[in-house]
Design a protein around this motif. Structure first.
Motif, PDB file in Angstrom:
ATOM      1  N   ASP A   1       0.828  -1.207   0.000  1.00 22.51           N
ATOM      2  CA  ASP A   1       0.000   0.000   0.000  1.00 22.51           C
ATOM      3  C   ASP A   1       0.861   1.255   0.000  1.00 22.51           C
ATOM      4  O   ASP A   1       0.646   2.188  -0.797  1.00 22.51           O
ATOM      5  N   VAL A   2       1.826   1.295   0.884  1.00 21.30           N
ATOM      6  CA  VAL A   2       2.662   2.493   0.996  1.00 21.30           C
ATOM      7  C   VAL A   2       3.491   2.666  -0.268  1.00 21.30           C
ATOM      8  O   VAL A   2       3.609   3.781  -0.816  1.00 21.30           O
ATOM      9  N   GLU A   3       4.055   1.585  -0.769  1.00 16.64           N
ATOM     10  CA  GLU A   3       4.921   1.671  -1.942  1.00 16.64           C
ATOM     11  C   GLU A   3       4.157   2.098  -3.183  1.00 16.64           C
ATOM     12  O   GLU A   3       4.622   2.935  -3.966  1.00 16.64           O
ATOM     13  N   TRP A   4       2.969   1.541  -3.398  1.00 19.49           N
ATOM     14  CA  TRP A   4       2.184   1.906  -4.584  1.00 19.49           C
ATOM     15  C   TRP A   4       1.739   3.359  -4.530  1.00 19.49           C
ATOM     16  O   TRP A   4       1.706   4.048  -5.552  1.00 19.49           O
ATOM     17  N   LEU A   5       1.389   3.840  -3.360  1.00 16.09           N
ATOM     18  CA  LEU A   5       0.983   5.238  -3.248  1.00 16.09           C
ATOM     19  C   LEU A   5       2.157   6.160  -3.577  1.00 16.09           C
ATOM     20  O   LEU A   5       2.016   7.118  -4.349  1.00 16.09           O
ATOM     21  N   VAL A   6       3.317   5.874  -2.994  1.00 25.02           N
ATOM     22  CA  VAL A   6       4.499   6.701  -3.273  1.00 25.02           C
ATOM     23  C   VAL A   6       4.839   6.646  -4.756  1.00 25.02           C
ATOM     24  O   VAL A   6       5.141   7.665  -5.393  1.00 25.02           O
ATOM     25  N   GLN A   7       4.758   5.470  -5.352  1.00 29.11           N
ATOM     26  CA  GLN A   7       5.110   5.316  -6.769  1.00 29.11           C
ATOM     27  C   GLN A   7       4.127   6.057  -7.684  1.00 29.11           C
ATOM     28  O   GLN A   7       4.522   6.630  -8.703  1.00 29.11           O
ATOM     29  N   LEU A   8       2.852   6.059  -7.322  1.00 23.59           N
ATOM     30  CA  LEU A   8       1.889   6.819  -8.115  1.00 23.59           C
ATOM     31  C   LEU A   8       2.228   8.308  -8.093  1.00 23.59           C
ATOM     32  O   LEU A   8       2.190   8.993  -9.128  1.00 23.59           O
ATOM     33  N   LEU A   9       2.595   8.805  -6.906  1.00 17.84           N
ATOM     34  CA  LEU A   9       2.970  10.220  -6.797  1.00 17.84           C
ATOM     35  C   LEU A   9       4.253  10.514  -7.571  1.00 17.84           C
ATOM     36  O   LEU A   9       4.408  11.586  -8.163  1.00 17.84           O
ATOM     37  N   GLN A  10       5.175   9.574  -7.589  1.00 13.73           N
ATOM     38  CA  GLN A  10       6.401   9.764  -8.355  1.00 13.73           C
ATOM     39  C   GLN A  10       6.123   9.810  -9.858  1.00 13.73           C
ATOM     40  O   GLN A  10       6.702  10.621 -10.586  1.00 13.73           O
TER      41      GLN A  10
END
Length: 1000
Positions: free
Chosen positions: A883-892
């Protein structure tokens, strides 16, 4: 001349022990005038007061209020002696006499002997006018009379205690008298309760006298009250048993209703606030079902509960049960019915955990700042003595009725008589216990308050030293207390663990050797699940005449205790035996364990808490030496490891030999990092960086060795590189993590088909020689273009063509964590430039965003294992790593082109950049980071504890406790570990849903 006499008088006061000399001089003058006794006569016994200033102040206050009573006491030689001792040691009694100066008149008669149980009972019953079980008065004055009479008897006990020539030896008799006084107070309060329910006092109910007479109520004393070893001020634990007199016509339900009212009123008579302060707290919470259970039950109901529903700790609590007040026959029937169950409980599967929980339950809320001052619950304190003796009783009392006694000192005597402990150890243990209890008594007597904390100031310790008679100075008392604490801890080991050696190695002992069955029972009681196997390991380690066996015999008792404190004592002892055998006669090994301050304890913690470490240490036994230095438990730098890896390549021209050395390097450094993680030498951030560095160095060394073997000199212009992906690319590896990679080459001057052939051979060999059966290294290439369907290796041009023409959104997302690991630095730079074009697009269209969200939902549904609790999946579950990784990656993907700070392969660095850019609120970022860190720590701890890789938080309590220990939770924190994760993940998931899916 007057000035000289005054100076001489002040000097005399100082020698006596007064602190405020001016105030003391004025006070003694006033007191002498009030009671008409010469100053010198008054001061003759002041030197025997623990706190002369406190005693003088108390005497003066009493004299001002009731000069006739004060004069009567202080004009009597015995009265002066007792008064100075009592009021100098107890301001609580000074306050009592100030409230009740008439009681002060009896002081000269105090202290010659202790009252008997029958005397105490008679005095307190007479105080409430109870000749037939009913008090003469039913109002609050009866309670006041009871409390005054009790404190008069308490002063009688205290005077005997304080005047004793050997107060240490007197502790047992004093504690018994205090327990008898408590029983008498409860008996008298019960008499008042009967009068109150018959007369219908508000709140007490109204019942006919005949029915009350037919109602039986027995008050069972538990804990120290039951064992006749009570303190001056202590909660008195009780259980109430109700019933009907034989042949009575009243129904049991009616009798129990009356008994309930009687029990409530009895407790109020002791504990409720009145004109005369309460005596102590009556605590009925050890009853069946605790606070939720009925206050009063019938005997049959009690026995049925213990047969069907009771927890093991409840049986241990019954060890000291004794009828204290009320109907004696009913009380004896209760004890007779429950005692056999106490001894049967020691055979229960969860016996050890329950006893430890009972021991620790009272310590859970002790502030850390109080631990060094804890007389009762701290290391080497009263609880250590009681727990040790009780546990030995429970282990061996199953088959030996002669040691089934209640009191701690009586139990020590019984254990000596039956040969379970040696006379020398028992004598020291008993004396230490008496010393600790004496200090506890004096502390509580001072203010007539419940406390177990040593004074923190020198004046307080000095007064305690004088009151106890144990030392003349504060420093002397502290020194003696520290010595007692050390000896208590040492004797605990000798009493419980050392006799095991006599059972397995036929060692000469002054005490009787344990039989095999007794040794088996003792090991089982401390937590070993396979006592037979443990005995075999102990025998193998300690039998023989060699120096090694001799040192092992010295080490084994304390190491057994440390193993038993661990999560898996059996595994720890087995690993220790194997390591000892691997090291053979190595002189440094046992010498270090014997002489190092923390090596032996650290080793037991590692071996009983981490199967991962135990397995590796068996193959790298020399790693035990690292326990002698915290610095050696910290990861080595990448530069140091690179130098060693290059030296391996220079030393070994053969591929297989070189790779054997590389694998050994990796195992060693993974073990070093694991040891540092468990022993607290490194943080979670340092852990991820260290594991990544070790893996990078391993892959780099592997690639160099393989390339030298595979690529001939004429094709040396071939460029080849390995790109780290996923958590490996993000430098966030944990124990058990795969190493996600991509393989890329560039032909340069090599013919393209030849270049592809060589690159494929390099990949095949890298994958083959990197395999390690002892410590697997999984080079996972599933994040390559087209996933499992795509070729393992591509040229840089092929990657460029694919990404620009056919790549999917998930492939661009995967590149966000791409980072060069090994091989050609020029090729790595060119690949990263290509990756930047794909992973940081000028704009992310709506369709791509929807696709990413769709894939995330599909991953959660399709990759989640079937029939598991989704909330326990640390990677794919709600609030987990994904969850945390996908959210950060979407923002990136959305903002990486415009914000350079977001161009990082680290999840936490990316989250911080998003927070700094205002894309994620501060509070949301904190919740997400907490969840990611906790999931990563739990995942690594699970691998360390079990030796197996898993993304699931286990449900088994022992496994959870093991994880908690590695993460520095207290022992038996399985529930806390579980609740911390579920709560943290739940909060993070709410943030994720709102920011990723746009859910409110």
């Amino acid at each position: 001349m007057v000035r000289e006499r005054r100076a001489s008088g002040l000097t005399a006061l100082a020698r006596i022990g007064f602190s405020d000399l001016g105030a003391a001089d004025a006070a003694i003058a006033e007191l002498a005038e009030l009671v008409a006794v010469e100053r010198e006569t008054l001061l003759a016994d002041a030197v025997r007061a623990a706190d002369p200033d406190e005693a003088l102040g108390g005497l003066l206050r009493i004299a001002r209020r009731a000069p006739e009573h004060a004069a009567g006491v202080l004009s009597d030689a015995r009265g002066r002696l007792v008064a100075w001792r009592l009021l100098g040691a107890s301001r609580g009694l000074g306050d009592f006499y100030l409230r009740r100066p008439a009681s002060f008149a009896a002081v000269p008669a105090l202290g010659d002997r202790l009252p008997s149980a029958e005397e105490l009972r008679r005095e307190l019953l007479d105080a409430v006018g109870a000749g037939d079980g009913f008090a003469s008065d039913a109002d609050e004055t009866a309670w006041v009379a009871l409390r005054v009479a009790y404190r008069e008897q308490l002063a009688r006990i205290a005077a005997y205690d304080l005047l004793s020539r050997d107060p240490v030896s007197a502790v047992k008799d004093v504690a018994a008298a205090l327990a008898d006084a408590a029983g008498a107070a409860l008996e008298a309060s019960l008499a008042v309760a009967r009068a109150r329910v018959v007369r219908g006092v508000p709140g007490a109910g109204l019942f006919p006298r005949a029915e009350v007479e037919q109602t039986l109520l027995s008050v069972i004393g538990m804990g120290k009250a039951g064992a006749r070893e009570l303190n001056y001020v202590s909660d008195v634990d009780v259980i109430f048993v109700g019933g009907v007199a034989g042949g009575a016509g009243i129904e049991e339900s009616r009798a129990l209703e009356i008994a309930h009212r009687l029990a409530v009123q009895t407790m109020r008579g002791i504990s409720e606030t009145e004109v005369e302060p309460p005596l102590w707290e009556v605590d009925p919470n050890l009853r069946p079902e605790g606070k939720q259970g009925a206050l009063v039950r019938s005997l049959a109901s009690h026995l049925a509960y213990y047969d069907r529903w009771a927890h093991t700790w409840e049986f241990q609590a019954l060890l000291k049960a004794r009828p204290l007040a009320g109907d004696a026959a009913l009380g004896e029937a209760y004890v007779s019915g429950t005692q056999p169950k106490v001894w049967e409980s020691a055979g229960r599967e969860n016996f050890v955990d329950s006893v430890q929980r009972m021991r620790e339950r009272v310590t859970d809320n002790i502030p850390a700042v109080d631990v060094p001052f804890q007389l009762k619950l701290g290391p080497g304190g009263i609880r250590d003595v009681e727990f040790t003796v009780q546990l030995i009783q429970l282990v061996h009392g199953v088959s030996d009725a002669s040691i089934r006694v209640r009191g701690t000192l009586d139990a020590i005597d019984a254990l000596v008589a039956e040969g379970y402990i040696g006379r020398q150890d028992a004598a020291a243990f008993a004396r230490d216990y008496r010393v600790l209890r004496l200090l506890e008594h004096r502390l509580q007597l001072a203010g007539l308050s419940r406390t177990h904390l040593m004074p923190r100031d020198e004046d307080g310790v000095r007064v305690l030293a004088r009151a106890s008679g144990l030392a003349d100075t504060a420093s002397g008392l502290v020194e003696q207390w520290e010595a007692v604490k050390r000896e208590v801890r040492d004797i605990h080991v000798r009493l419980f663990y050392r006799p095991l050696l006599s059972a397995v190695a036929a060692l000469p002992e002054e005490q009787r050797s344990l039989t095999a069955d007794e040794a088996h029972a003792r090991l089982a009681a401390t937590g070993f699940r396979d006592p037979g196997g443990a005995l075999r390991h102990i025998r193998a380690l300690t039998t023989g005449l060699s120096r090694k066996a001799t040192i092992q015999r010295h080490l084994m008792p304390v190491m057994l205790r440390w193993f038993a404190d661990g999560v898996d004592p059996d595994q720890g002892l087995l690993s220790y035996r194997r390591i000892s055998e691997r090291l053979g006669e190595s002189p440094w090994f046992l010498r270090m364990l014997r002489d190092s301050s923390g090596a032996a304890e650290g080793l037991t913690k590692l071996l009983s808490g981490s199967r991962y470490i135990g397995d590796l240490m068996e193959w790298i036994p020399e790693s035990v030496a690292w326990l002698d230095s915290v610095e050696q438990q910290r990861p080595r730098t990448g530069a140091v490891l690179q130098a060693e890896a290059r030296a391996i390549q220079d030393r070994h021209g053969d591929l297989e030999e070189a790779m054997a050395a590389v694998r050994a390097l990796r195992r060693r450094e993974m073990l070093r990092t694991a040891m540092g993680a468990v022993l607290g030498a490194i943080t979670i951030e340092e852990l991820g960086s260290a594991l990544t560095t070790i893996t990078e160095v391993t892959i780099q060394a592997t690639l160099r060795a393989v390339r030298r073997e595979v690529v001939p000199p004429e094709d040396d212009s071939l460029d080849f590189a390995i790109i780290g992906m996923g958590r490996f690319g993000g430098a966030e590896l944990g124990f058990g993590s795969d190493a996600d990679v991509l393989y890329v080459y560039r032909p340069e001057q090599v013919e393209p088909s030849r270049a592809h052939e060589l690159a494929s051979r390099i990949v095949a060999e890298v994958r083959r020689v990197s395999e390690d059966m002892r410590l697997p290294l999984d080079l996972d290439a599933e994040l390559r273009p087209e996933g499992r369907s795509g070729p393992l290796v591509r040229s840089l041009d092929a990657y460029a063509e694919y990404y620009r023409r056919w790549s999917l959104s998930w492939e661009a997302q995967a590149l966000l964590r791409a980072r060069g690991i090994a091989g050609s630095s020029k090729l790595i730079a060119d690949f990263m430039a290509l990756a930047d074009e794909i992973r940081y697009p000028a704009a992310l269209d709506l369709a791509a965003t929807r696709e990413i969200k769709r894939i995330k939902a599909r991953v959660e549904n399709e990759r989640m294992p079937q029939r598991i609790d989704r909330t326990r999946h640390l990677k794919l579950g709600p609030g987990g790593l994904s969850d945390v990784e996908w959210l950060v990656q979407l923002l990136q993907l959305e903002h990486g082109r415009s914000d350079a700070a977001l161009r990082t392969t680290s999840t936490l660095d990316g989250l911080e950049a998003a927070r700094a850019a205002g894309l994620v609120a501060d509070g949301d970022a904190q919740l997400l980071a907490e969840s990611w860190r906790l999931a990563a720590r739990l995942r690594s701890a699970n691998t360390l504890a079990s030796g197996k890789t898993s993304d699931l938080l286990p449900t088994e309590r022992r496994a959870l406790d093991g994880i908690g220990r590695i993460l520095e939770y207290p022992a038996h924190s399985a529930t806390e570990v579980e609740e911390d994760w579920l709560r943290t993940a739940r909060r993070a998931r709410r943030v994720f849903d709102r920011l990723f899916y746009g859910e409110a």
